[in-house]
Design an enzyme around this catalytic site. Structure first.
Site, PDB file in Angstrom:
ATOM      1  N   HIS A  85       1.020  -1.776  -0.385  1.00 52.27           N
ATOM      2  CA  HIS A  85       0.058   0.253   0.201  1.00 52.27           C
ATOM      3  C   HIS A  85       0.500   1.241   0.187  1.00 52.27           C
ATOM      4  O   HIS A  85       0.485   1.911  -0.196  1.00 52.27           O
ATOM      5  CB  HIS A  85      -0.748  -0.188   1.326  1.00 52.27           C
ATOM      6  CG  HIS A  85      -1.328  -1.206   1.453  1.00 52.27           C
ATOM      7  ND1 HIS A  85      -2.571  -1.803   0.475  1.00 52.27           N
ATOM      8  CD2 HIS A  85      -0.970  -2.236   2.672  1.00 52.27           C
ATOM      9  CE1 HIS A  85      -3.068  -2.955   1.574  1.00 52.27           C
ATOM     10  NE2 HIS A  85      -2.121  -3.278   2.252  1.00 52.27           N
ATOM     11  N   HIS A 118       5.608   6.974   6.342  1.00 50.65           N
ATOM     12  CA  HIS A 118       5.131   6.323   4.982  1.00 50.65           C
ATOM     13  C   HIS A 118       4.739   6.876   4.378  1.00 50.65           C
ATOM     14  O   HIS A 118       4.389   8.798   5.152  1.00 50.65           O
ATOM     15  CB  HIS A 118       4.552   5.223   5.319  1.00 50.65           C
ATOM     16  CG  HIS A 118       2.384   5.929   5.683  1.00 50.65           C
ATOM     17  ND1 HIS A 118       2.497   5.459   7.570  1.00 50.65           N
ATOM     18  CD2 HIS A 118       1.189   6.613   5.317  1.00 50.65           C
ATOM     19  CE1 HIS A 118       1.411   6.623   7.777  1.00 50.65           C
ATOM     20  NE2 HIS A 118       1.006   6.861   6.422  1.00 50.65           N
ATOM     21  N   HIS A 120       1.803   8.536   0.788  1.00 56.58           N
ATOM     22  CA  HIS A 120       0.638   8.571   0.237  1.00 56.58           C
ATOM     23  C   HIS A 120       0.654   9.927  -1.212  1.00 56.58           C
ATOM     24  O   HIS A 120       1.467  10.227  -1.005  1.00 56.58           O
ATOM     25  CB  HIS A 120      -0.721   9.049   0.764  1.00 56.58           C
ATOM     26  CG  HIS A 120      -0.923   8.641   1.967  1.00 56.58           C
ATOM     27  ND1 HIS A 120      -1.437   7.659   2.233  1.00 56.58           N
ATOM     28  CD2 HIS A 120      -0.548   8.602   3.666  1.00 56.58           C
ATOM     29  CE1 HIS A 120      -1.957   6.612   3.631  1.00 56.58           C
ATOM     30  NE2 HIS A 120      -0.633   7.779   3.955  1.00 56.58           N
ATOM     31  N   GLU A 130      -3.661  13.032   0.975  1.00 55.18           N
ATOM     32  CA  GLU A 130      -4.973  12.406   1.876  1.00 55.18           C
ATOM     33  C   GLU A 130      -5.249  13.677   1.651  1.00 55.18           C
ATOM     34  O   GLU A 130      -6.591  14.070   1.962  1.00 55.18           O
ATOM     35  CB  GLU A 130      -4.735  11.851   3.149  1.00 55.18           C
ATOM     36  CG  GLU A 130      -4.332  10.185   2.686  1.00 55.18           C
ATOM     37  CD  GLU A 130      -3.812   9.207   3.175  1.00 55.18           C
ATOM     38  OE1 GLU A 130      -4.131   8.835   4.822  1.00 55.18           O
ATOM     39  OE2 GLU A 130      -4.805   8.571   2.870  1.00 55.18           O
ATOM     40  N   HIS A 143       3.567  10.788   6.552  1.00 57.29           N
ATOM     41  CA  HIS A 143       2.867  11.049   7.614  1.00 57.29           C
ATOM     42  C   HIS A 143       3.932   9.920   9.019  1.00 57.29           C
ATOM     43  O   HIS A 143       4.555   9.096   8.102  1.00 57.29           O
ATOM     44  CB  HIS A 143       1.795   9.955   7.567  1.00 57.29           C
ATOM     45  CG  HIS A 143       0.104  10.676   6.822  1.00 57.29           C
ATOM     46  ND1 HIS A 143      -0.257  10.142   6.508  1.00 57.29           N
ATOM     47  CD2 HIS A 143       0.119  11.802   6.550  1.00 57.29           C
ATOM     48  CE1 HIS A 143      -1.424  10.541   5.756  1.00 57.29           C
ATOM     49  NE2 HIS A 143      -0.735  11.754   6.098  1.00 57.29           N
ATOM     50  N   THR A 225      -6.069   6.272   8.666  1.00 56.54           N
ATOM     51  CA  THR A 225      -6.485   6.251   7.207  1.00 56.54           C
ATOM     52  C   THR A 225      -6.914   5.033   5.838  1.00 56.54           C
ATOM     53  O   THR A 225      -6.877   5.038   4.940  1.00 56.54           O
ATOM     54  CB  THR A 225      -5.713   7.442   6.202  1.00 56.54           C
ATOM     55  OG1 THR A 225      -4.994   6.936   5.788  1.00 56.54           O
ATOM     56  CG2 THR A 225      -6.357   8.757   7.209  1.00 56.54           C
TER      57      THR A 225
HETATM   58 ZN    ZN Z   1      -0.893   7.637   6.082  1.00 54.83          ZN
END
Ligand code: ZN
Ligand code: NAG
Ligand code: NAG
Ligand code: NAG
Length: 309
Positions: A85, A118, A120, A130, A143, A225
């Site tokens: 992910h 990590h 996004h 996000e 994050h 999230t």
């Molecule tokens: Zn995150």
């Protein structure tokens, strides 16, 4: 344990319910965040979900103390893994407890220890973050996840509404590579496939990952999230973005998920704010100046309250 033996390496407990669904239908299910609320035991349909679309004009300016970043310096041999992910970065196993990065201040009660970070990102730079500001996305969002040390462990902290403090940092793209991100980016080629893991050869300095200005940020109560979207996160979203190059961001887009597809658009859409308040710490309006000894603290705080801090 309560977490079905999930370790802190497992990104937000995804693997705790991995066994419930077969791998291929799991990917399809995961790709549709609207279905997350249907999973039994999931909080994804709750009323304090993240991320949100932050409308600066409807935030409430508040006098919040500054953050203090401890041990936020050099970490050798961090682990980077592709969990299907995102690329997640965790501390090396042998790091002495007294060298673990942690944060205090910033309106948090007590100290929150770093557990992982990590990112996004989007398939292109028109989207990826996000959180949104005025409905606008950034190309990526970093994050930094911390847990409340009073609960002793990450797993135990996730059982409490003040369990986690996540720092969100927007990434925008510029023409030059950002040297601070080099250690995180340079070895992405070693974790292209789901479950790949590598040890970073360059030292990572968390201090250098923070935006230039950490004294202005948004603050609200929200959630993880990704499923199960537990409502346990005190969110800090810095309004000063940091710049990395398009070339550096592309390296993230070349990672692959469990199905061997490009791992992109791994952000959850904005959720309803409902009746939550988003606070804002302003770096200019709400400082109690150290250079004004004449102004007592209580006078200064009354004054700040008067001007709406
Ligand atoms: Zn995150
Ligand atoms: C802050 O944490 C301490 C220690 O756990 C606790 O006793 C206190 O109630 C907390 N204060 C607030 C405002 O949550
Ligand atoms: C590189 O990133 C750091 C932190 O993420 C940021 O403070 C710095 O301004 C960035 N450098 C450039 C040239 O944008
Ligand atoms: C978050 O929730 C706690 C406990 O309910 C509350 O004290 C705090 O003011 C809330 N913070 C924000 C930013 O709304």
């Amino acid at each position: 344990t309560k977490n079905n033996g999930c370790s802190y390496k497992d990104y937000q407990f995804l693997k705790c319910f991995f066994f419930l669904i077969t791998a291929s239908s799991w990917s399809k299910w995961y790709a549709n965040p609207n279905s997350w609320a249907d999973l039994s035991g999931s909080s994804c349909g709750g009323n304090q979900q993240s991320p949100i679309d932050i409308q600066p004009r409807s935030t409430v300016t508040k006098a919040i103390p500054k953050f203090a970043f401890h041990n936020y310096g050099n970490i050798d041999k961090m682990i980077m893994m592709n969990n299907g992910h995102t690329a997640v970065y965790i501390l090396p196993g042998g790091l002495p407890k007294n060298r673990v990065p942690y944060i205090t201040g910033g309106g948090l009660n007590g100290s929150y220890a770093f557990i992982q970070c990590h990112l996004h990102w989007g398939g292109d730079s028109t989207k990826g973050s996000e959180h949104l500001i005025k409905s606008k996305s950034y190309p990526a969002e970093l994050h930094l996840v911390h847990y409340n040390t009073k609960y002793g462990s990450f797993a135990d902290a996730t059982m409490h509404s003040d369990g986690l403090a996540v720092l969100g940092i927007f990434l925008q793209t510029g023409s030059d590579d950002n040297e601070s991100f080099k250690p995180l980016v340079d070895q992405l080629g070693e974790v292209v496939t789901d479950h790949d893991e590598t040890t970073l050869t360059n030292i990572v300095s968390f201090k250098d990952l923070l935006p230039k200005q950490t004294t202005s940020f948004y603050r609200y109560n929200g959630s993880l999230t990704t499923p199960n979207c537990q409502q346990i996160v005190i969110w800090t979203v810095f309004d000063t973005p940091v710049e990395i190059s398009e070339r550096q961001l592309k390296k993230y887009r070349q990672l692959e998920n469990a199905e061997g597809e490009h791992l992109v658009n791994n952000f959850r859409p904005a959720q309803k704010e409902n009746d939550r308040v988003v606070f804002y710490r302003s770096s200019t309006r709400c400082e109690i100046s150290q250079s004004l000894p004449i102004m007592s603290y209580s006078f200064a705080s009354q004054f700040l309250a008067f001007i709406g801090c």
